[in-house]
Design an enzyme around this catalytic site. Structure first.
Site, short mmCIF file in Angstrom:
data_model
loop_
_atom_site.label_atom_id
_atom_site.label_comp_id
_atom_site.label_asym_id
_atom_site.label_seq_id
_atom_site.Cartn_x
_atom_site.Cartn_y
_atom_site.Cartn_z
N GLU A 56 0.75 -1.33 -0.08
CA GLU A 56 -0.02 0.12 0.01
C GLU A 56 0.82 1.24 -0.04
OE1 GLU A 56 -2.74 0.80 3.20
OE2 GLU A 56 -3.85 2.00 2.16
N LYS B 196 -7.59 -16.17 15.39
CA LYS B 196 -7.75 -15.75 13.92
C LYS B 196 -9.23 -15.64 13.39
CE LYS B 196 -3.62 -18.20 12.88
NZ LYS B 196 -2.75 -19.23 12.42
N ASP C 110 2.52 -14.65 12.62
CA ASP C 110 1.40 -15.34 11.81
C ASP C 110 0.45 -14.19 11.32
OD1 ASP C 110 -0.79 -16.69 11.11
OD2 ASP C 110 -0.34 -18.60 12.38
N HIS D 153 -2.66 9.79 -1.48
CA HIS D 153 -2.75 8.56 -2.20
C HIS D 153 -2.64 8.66 -3.55
CE1 HIS D 153 -3.39 5.36 1.20
NE2 HIS D 153 -3.39 6.56 1.83
C1 LIG Z 1 1.89 11.06 2.77
C2 LIG Z 1 1.96 12.15 3.96
C3 LIG Z 1 3.03 11.25 4.84
C4 LIG Z 1 2.79 13.07 3.30
O1 LIG Z 1 2.52 14.07 4.53
P1 LIG Z 1 3.43 15.44 4.66
O2 LIG Z 1 3.10 16.32 5.87
O3 LIG Z 1 2.94 16.14 3.47
O4 LIG Z 1 4.74 15.11 4.42
P2 LIG Z 1 6.12 16.23 4.72
O5 LIG Z 1 6.85 16.12 3.32
O6 LIG Z 1 5.83 17.38 5.48
O7 LIG Z 1 7.13 15.35 5.71
C5 LIG Z 1 6.69 15.02 6.98
C6 LIG Z 1 7.22 13.69 7.41
O8 LIG Z 1 6.49 12.57 6.85
C7 LIG Z 1 7.47 11.52 6.33
N1 LIG Z 1 7.48 11.13 5.08
C8 LIG Z 1 6.88 12.09 4.25
N2 LIG Z 1 7.01 11.51 3.02
C9 LIG Z 1 7.57 10.48 2.96
C10 LIG Z 1 8.25 9.42 2.19
N3 LIG Z 1 7.97 9.45 0.81
N4 LIG Z 1 8.90 8.36 2.53
C11 LIG Z 1 9.03 8.24 3.87
N5 LIG Z 1 8.66 9.23 4.72
C12 LIG Z 1 8.19 10.14 4.36
C13 LIG Z 1 8.72 11.89 6.88
O9 LIG Z 1 9.09 11.36 8.15
C14 LIG Z 1 8.91 13.44 7.06
O10 LIG Z 1 9.73 13.84 8.21
P3 LIG Z 1 11.12 14.21 7.92
O11 LIG Z 1 11.67 12.60 8.22
O12 LIG Z 1 11.39 14.28 6.41
O13 LIG Z 1 11.46 14.91 9.00
C15 LIG Z 1 0.71 12.31 4.62
O14 LIG Z 1 0.02 12.98 3.74
C16 LIG Z 1 -0.05 11.04 5.11
O15 LIG Z 1 0.41 10.32 6.05
N6 LIG Z 1 -1.61 10.70 4.62
C17 LIG Z 1 -1.94 9.77 5.15
C18 LIG Z 1 -1.84 8.35 4.46
C19 LIG Z 1 -2.48 7.28 5.24
O16 LIG Z 1 -2.22 7.17 6.57
N7 LIG Z 1 -2.82 6.23 4.63
C20 LIG Z 1 -3.13 5.11 5.35
C21 LIG Z 1 -3.56 3.87 4.64
S1 LIG Z 1 -5.48 4.42 4.41
C22 LIG Z 1 -6.23 3.10 4.89
O17 LIG Z 1 -5.67 1.70 4.26
C23 LIG Z 1 -7.24 2.92 5.63
C24 LIG Z 1 -8.60 3.50 5.79
C25 LIG Z 1 -8.23 5.13 5.17
O18 LIG Z 1 -9.46 3.00 4.86
C26 LIG Z 1 -9.13 3.43 7.11
C27 LIG Z 1 -10.19 4.55 7.31
O19 LIG Z 1 -11.29 3.97 7.27
O20 LIG Z 1 -10.02 5.47 8.11
N1 LIG Z 2 -0.93 -25.24 17.03
C1 LIG Z 2 -1.91 -24.30 16.61
O1 LIG Z 2 -3.21 -24.67 16.79
C2 LIG Z 2 -1.59 -23.11 15.89
C3 LIG Z 2 -0.36 -22.93 15.54
N2 LIG Z 2 0.03 -21.76 14.93
C4 LIG Z 2 1.37 -21.52 14.36
O2 LIG Z 2 2.31 -21.87 15.53
C5 LIG Z 2 3.74 -21.17 15.39
C6 LIG Z 2 3.89 -20.53 16.64
O3 LIG Z 2 3.74 -21.18 17.82
P1 LIG Z 2 4.84 -21.08 18.80
O4 LIG Z 2 4.49 -22.08 20.03
O5 LIG Z 2 5.24 -19.68 19.16
O6 LIG Z 2 6.49 -21.62 18.17
P2 LIG Z 2 6.90 -22.99 18.01
O7 LIG Z 2 6.15 -24.11 17.88
O8 LIG Z 2 8.02 -22.92 16.86
O9 LIG Z 2 7.85 -23.06 19.37
C7 LIG Z 2 8.75 -22.30 19.74
C8 LIG Z 2 9.49 -23.05 20.90
O10 LIG Z 2 10.74 -22.51 21.10
C9 LIG Z 2 11.32 -22.74 22.35
N3 LIG Z 2 12.01 -21.51 22.82
C10 LIG Z 2 13.24 -21.26 22.76
N4 LIG Z 2 13.63 -20.02 23.15
C11 LIG Z 2 12.53 -19.54 23.92
C12 LIG Z 2 12.31 -18.27 24.38
N5 LIG Z 2 13.16 -17.49 24.67
N6 LIG Z 2 10.96 -18.04 24.67
C13 LIG Z 2 9.96 -18.78 24.29
N7 LIG Z 2 9.93 -20.08 23.75
C14 LIG Z 2 11.42 -20.48 23.37
C15 LIG Z 2 10.14 -23.15 23.11
O11 LIG Z 2 10.43 -24.61 23.62
P3 LIG Z 2 9.75 -25.19 24.89
O12 LIG Z 2 8.42 -25.07 24.84
O13 LIG Z 2 10.35 -26.52 25.12
O14 LIG Z 2 10.33 -24.23 26.00
C16 LIG Z 2 8.76 -23.16 22.36
O15 LIG Z 2 7.89 -24.19 22.56
C17 LIG Z 2 3.44 -20.59 14.07
O16 LIG Z 2 4.03 -21.04 13.13
C18 LIG Z 2 1.97 -20.42 13.87
O17 LIG Z 2 1.58 -20.26 12.49
C19 LIG Z 2 -0.83 -20.68 14.99
C20 LIG Z 2 -2.17 -20.97 15.32
C21 LIG Z 2 -2.69 -22.02 15.62
#
Ligand SMILES: CC(C)(COP(=O)([O-])OP(=O)([O-])OC[C@H]1O[C@@H](n2cnc3c(N)ncnc32)[C@H](O)[C@@H]1OP(=O)([O-])[O-])[C@@H](O)C(=O)NCCC(=O)NCCSC(=O)C[C@@](C)(O)CC(=O)[O-]
Ligand SMILES: NC(=O)C1=CN([C@@H]2O[C@H](COP(=O)(O)OP(=O)(O)OC[C@H]3O[C@@H](n4cnc5c(N)ncnc54)[C@H](OP(=O)(O)O)[C@@H]3O)[C@@H](O)[C@H]2O)C=CC1
Length: 403
Positions: A98, A227, A302, A398
């Site tokens: 996006e 989920k 996940d 956008h």
């Molecule tokens: C696009 C901006 C950021 C411009 O915003 P701006 O204020 O014109 O940007 P600017 O040129 O003044 O720069 C400000 C800062 O923005 C950053 N920045 C600025 N441009 C860039 C770039 N190209 N790449 C990386 N960073 C950038 C950067 O950090 C910069 O600061 P600096 O670091 O320069 O001091 C602004 O208009 C904006 O954020 N718009 C909103 C867009 C957005 O949030 N979209 C989200 C997705 S929408 C969606 O999926 C969900 C929705 C909407 O349906 C949910 C709902 O129902 O609400």
């Molecule tokens: N089974 C299910 O129903 C579902 C499975 N998943 C899947 O499960 C996976 C994630 O499960 P998850 O249990 O997190 O991972 P893993 O099954 O990969 O197991 C991780 C293992 O790492 C070991 N471990 C080593 N170091 C650490 C530490 N510092 N902290 C914690 N554990 C450590 C633990 O072993 P030990 O236990 O021996 O200590 C732990 O069980 C993903 O692939 C996901 O997509 C997602 C949803 C449902």
């Protein structure tokens, strides 16, 4: 077998396409599968076949491997955080398609940084699994629930024998007629913990069925709830419950978000609170799922659990003196830095950018830190989108960056 021989064996009906790894290395198996799919569908799979890791590295992550889906990855930050697990600045990679999303989150991070940083805390850490049991009637259901409440230590002993990192924190019974649900909650260290909790719960269920009239029907009874959108996760939490907040001086709001604190607060109230209430939403936020999904893709989480990651509430106030206060609380952010997809090569590199690769010291510290960084970045995204809506810049942003 070489790829030609694999293809011939599938065409002759001697091998099924999910059996190729038993007769060849994982990369050759994937290539044979691509050639078979191309022959069947006419699709050119050249780019899907150009992946940079060994197919064998992904064997515990995918079956019938064809190749890889490559999603562009950007970077935001530095994100300045005073956290419980993370202190100072971190960068966060975001994988997305996006346009404008990374720019938006990055703008929020710049505003937060200019204001001196955000505060973040993990408030709860419990991965849940809730099996469903069958009983004869509500008397047996009551008996089962009472036994479980009185014997959590016995269930913990059985569950924790299956894991060296998981700890059973609570078991909450829920009764619906002749159904008993037990919602087990585990601290899972640095693992997201869904496999860990499932294996541990299976062991605990054996104790329940041997000591009570309950019979296990399904190890997951949907009260977990994994989920699927569910109010229980919004209220009780699942995985990490994380909050982040920031106070931004009025002049910086004007500089970074091209609007006023009052305008952002009004959009938040009318859109995120009133609009979400009217819609019957579980998430009272603008686009938390955007940051959560992009961070999940980049760091090997996940991706289906973005459903839970959208259970978030954004609040905005204008504080005395006219500065902006904003917070984001994500009730159920399910993240890990070990296990699952986190061990794949690009995902490992992405976790290293955040500074949270592998197990933390103490265990749980890295996953807590990742949760705080994602939540603060999502707060940055909230601020930026609210600012864009308040200043009427959403469509133009956008048009410029997203098409
Ligand atoms: C696009 C901006 C950021 C411009 O915003 P701006 O204020 O014109 O940007 P600017 O040129 O003044 O720069 C400000 C800062 O923005 C950053 N920045 C600025 N441009 C860039 C770039 N190209 N790449 C990386 N960073 C950038 C950067 O950090 C910069 O600061 P600096 O670091 O320069 O001091 C602004 O208009 C904006 O954020 N718009 C909103 C867009 C957005 O949030 N979209 C989200 C997705 S929408 C969606 O999926 C969900 C929705 C909407 O349906 C949910 C709902 O129902 O609400
Ligand atoms: N089974 C299910 O129903 C579902 C499975 N998943 C899947 O499960 C996976 C994630 O499960 P998850 O249990 O997190 O991972 P893993 O099954 O990969 O197991 C991780 C293992 O790492 C070991 N471990 C080593 N170091 C650490 C530490 N510092 N902290 C914690 N554990 C450590 C633990 O072993 P030990 O236990 O021996 O200590 C732990 O069980 C993903 O692939 C996901 O997509 C997602 C949803 C449902």
């Amino acid at each position: 077998m070489d790829t030609d021989a694999l293809i011939e064996a599938v065409d002759d009906g001697e091998l099924r396409i999910h059996e190729l790894e038993q007769h060849a290395d994982a990369d050759d198996a994937a290539e044979a599968r691509r050639r078979l799919v191309t022959a069947e569908t006419g699709a050119d799979l050249e780019t899907i076949g150009e992946y940079a890791f060994g197919a064998a590295d992904a064997e515990s992550n995918v079956e019938n491997m064809l190749g890889a889906a490559q999603v562009p990855m950007g970077i935001v930050g530095p994100i300045e955080i005073d956290g419980g697990a993370v202190e100072g600045t971190r960068r966060l990679p975001l994988a997305t398609t996006e346009g404008a999303l990374v720019a938006s989150v990055n703008r929020g991070c710049a505003g937060i940084r200019a204001a001196g940083g955000a505060t973040a805390r993990v408030l709860k850490n419990e991965m849940t699994r809730a099996p469903v049991f069958r009983v004869d009637d509500v008397a047996a259901a009551g008996e089962t629930a009472a036994w479980v409440r009185a014997n959590v230590d016995r269930l913990a002993e059985a569950a924790e024998a299956t894991t060296s990192h998981g700890e059973l924190r609570e078991v909450t019974p829920y009764v619906v007629g002749d159904n008993v649900f037990l919602r087990f909650g585990y601290a899972t260290g640095d693992a997201m913990g869904m496999n860990m909790a499932t294996i541990a719960t299976e062991a605990a269920c054996e104790v329940v069925t041997s000591e009570t009239p309950a019979e296990l029907v399904a190890l997951s009874g949907n009260l977990c709830s994994d989920k699927k959108p569910a109010a229980i996760n919004s209220v009780e939490g699942r995985g990490r419950t994380v909050a982040a907040d920031v106070e931004i001086p009025r002049d910086l709001v004007e500089t970074y978000f091209k609007t006023t604190p009052e305008a952002i607060a009004e959009v938040n109230t009318r859109k995120n609170l009133v609009g979400s209430a009217k819609a019957g939403a579980l998430g009272f936020n603008a686009h938390t799922a955007n940051t959560v999904a992009a961070a999940f893709l980049a760091t090997g989480q996940d991706i289906a659990q973005v459903v839970e990651g959208a259970n978030a509430i954004t609040t905005v106030d204008v504080r005395e003196g006219g500065d902006l206060y904003a917070s984001l609380t994500i009730a159920s952010l399910e993240v890990g830095t070990v296990g699952g997809g986190t061990k794949l090569p690009t995902q490992t590199e992405a976790l290293e950018i955040v500074g949270v690769g592998g197990g933390g010291d103490p265990p749980g510290e890295n996953a807590d830190a990742l949760a705080e960084v994602i939540t603060t970045a999502a707060l940055a995204g909230e601020l930026s989108l609210l600012g864009a809506l308040a200043s009427d810049h959403l469509a133009s942003a956008h048009e410029e960056l997203g098409r």
